[in-house]
Scaffold this active site. Structure first.
Site, PDB file in Angstrom:
ATOM      1  N   ASP A   1     -11.556   2.118   3.735  1.00 47.63           N
ATOM      2  CA  ASP A   1     -11.796   0.679   3.581  1.00 47.63           C
ATOM      3  C   ASP A   1     -13.299   0.389   3.506  1.00 47.63           C
ATOM      4  O   ASP A   1     -13.698  -0.742   3.257  1.00 47.63           O
ATOM      5  CB  ASP A   1     -11.203  -0.089   4.775  1.00 47.63           C
ATOM      6  CG  ASP A   1      -9.918  -0.824   4.404  1.00 47.63           C
ATOM      7  OD1 ASP A   1      -9.635  -0.961   3.195  1.00 47.63           O
ATOM      8  OD2 ASP A   1      -9.200  -1.263   5.319  1.00 47.63           O
TER       9      ASP A   1
ATOM     10  N   GLN B   1      -5.236  -1.953   9.709  1.00 48.25           N
ATOM     11  CA  GLN B   1      -4.825  -3.199   9.058  1.00 48.25           C
ATOM     12  C   GLN B   1      -5.278  -4.379   9.914  1.00 48.25           C
ATOM     13  O   GLN B   1      -4.879  -4.498  11.070  1.00 48.25           O
ATOM     14  CB  GLN B   1      -3.291  -3.200   8.895  1.00 48.25           C
ATOM     15  CG  GLN B   1      -2.744  -4.395   8.159  1.00 48.25           C
ATOM     16  CD  GLN B   1      -3.140  -4.388   6.695  1.00 48.25           C
ATOM     17  OE1 GLN B   1      -3.086  -3.360   6.028  1.00 48.25           O
ATOM     18  NE2 GLN B   1      -3.529  -5.537   6.189  1.00 48.25           N
TER      19      GLN B   1
ATOM     20  N   LYS C   1       0.841  -1.200   0.000  1.00 52.00           N
ATOM     21  CA  LYS C   1       0.000   0.000   0.000  1.00 52.00           C
ATOM     22  C   LYS C   1       0.876   1.251   0.000  1.00 52.00           C
ATOM     23  O   LYS C   1       0.597   2.216  -0.719  1.00 52.00           O
ATOM     24  CB  LYS C   1      -0.932  -0.004   1.212  1.00 52.00           C
ATOM     25  CG  LYS C   1      -1.996  -1.090   1.123  1.00 52.00           C
ATOM     26  CD  LYS C   1      -2.789  -1.220   2.406  1.00 52.00           C
ATOM     27  CE  LYS C   1      -3.743  -2.398   2.305  1.00 52.00           C
ATOM     28  NZ  LYS C   1      -4.420  -2.735   3.543  1.00 52.00           N
TER      29      LYS C   1
END
Ligand code: NAD
Length: 308
Positions: free
Chosen positions: A116, A93, A49
């Site tokens: 997200d 994460q 990322k």
């Protein structure tokens, strides 16, 4: 001939597009990636990322906290970031330490910065098919890949295997929102083959190598393999193998980094690809699409927050 749906090609096109858009912004979009603990797989996933973000000109800050961080401290950190105008996107994460309530932690992220798309506010918007919904990155990646290869979705029979909040459920909903007829299968589904063989588009998000064999598929199908499983180097395919971990890197590690573990999806690619019309590889299918989609979401979040 079977068409290979190459996520890397599409990712690179998205990267070009995002880069040129970001060059024209008055400031750079900034993403903060929160990591709790130091799982090697998460590190690899985060590194991808960070690399993608750098490539397109975004700012990506990786903030790592000790595995034993208290929920209160973590939530306070997130609240501070929510109020920081220079931060446009925040992701946590997963997985995070078991003593933390992941749902509560994720729901602390401001929905505007939730790139997200996993806060309850954004999931409700997806549920209600609101155009303002931020679609979870993997789900968005699946749809974008199909769109890129001009594979129609409306009126198609879509079978999604897996019902997790992270992948299976949002993906099923997103297909429903695109006028597909959707069936969701899971660990308790009685006759999986019966369901999968009837699909026009089959999406597998389980985390079990070789779950889908040539006996589960039929010709003319499109197979999207979301699963990522890390196999030890000596593991043989053709037998049911347990993955080492659930959440894993999206690409093979650079050559300089041992050990040479292999990544496979949930589909017996070698044999299934001889039957179906189109299929995603692992690695190189949905993995790169997920990263690219995350940054598309970051740009949307930036545009929603920064006045023109
Ligand atoms: P999860 O463990 O939360 O969910 C797995 C789902 O599979 C469950 O809903 C379960 O009911 C179902 N399942 C288990 N065994 C089954 C069986 N025998 N038959 C049918 N269904 C079965 O996992 P997740 O977070 O949804 O992730 C699924 C896979 O996708 C994992 O391999 C993960 O690494 C991968 N993943 C990939 C990406 C990507 O970018 N490509 C992103 C996220 C997750």
């Amino acid at each position: 001939m079977t068409q290979i749906l190459d996520g890397r090609i599409v990712r690179d096109k998205i990267a070009q597009d995002l880069r040129s858009k970001i060059l024209n912004l008055k400031s750079r979009p900034k993403l903060v990636i929160i990591q709790v603990g130091n799982l090697p797989e998460s590190n690899t996933y985060i590194r991808q990322k960070v690399l993608f973000g750098e490539k397109i000109g975004a700012i990506v800050k990786h903030k790592r906290f000790d595995a034993d961080i208290t929920q209160k401290i973590l939530i306070n950190e997130l609240l501070t970031m929510n109020n920081e105008p220079s931060i446009h996107g925040i992701i946590v994460q997963l997985p995070i330490s078991k003593h933390l309530d992941a749902d509560v932690v994720i729901d602390t992220i401001s929905p505007q910065k939730d790139v997200d798309g996993l806060t309850s506010t954004n999931l409700k918007k997806l549920w209600e098919n609101k155009t303002s919904a931020i679609i979870p990155a993997t789900t968005k990646g699946v749809l974008t890949l199909l769109d890129y290869y001009k594979i129609p979705i409306p009126c198609k029979k879509v079978v999604v295997i897996g019902r997790s909040s992270l992948v299976g459920k949002p993906t099923a909903l997103a297909f429903l929102n695109r006028d597909a007829t959707v069936t969701v299968c899971h660990s308790e589904t009685k006759n999986l083959k019966l369901e999968t063989k009837n699909a026009d588009i089959l999406v597998i998000a389980v985390g079990k190598p070789n779950l889908i064999t040539k006996d589960h598929v039929s010709k003319n199908q499109v197979v999207i393999d979301v699963g990522i499983n890390v196999l030890p180097p000596q593991a043989k395919l053709g037998v049911q193998v347990q993955p080492l971990l659930g959440v894993v890197p999206l690409q093979a590690k650079p050559e300089t980094e041992p050990p040479a573990r292999r990544l496979v999806g949930d589909v017996d690619f070698e044999n299934v690809s001889k039957v179906v019309a189109a299929i995603t590889p692992v690695p190189g299918g949905i993995g790169p699409m997920t990263v690219a989609s995350l940054f598309q979401n970051l740009l949307i979040a930036y545009e929603n927050q920064v006045s023109k």
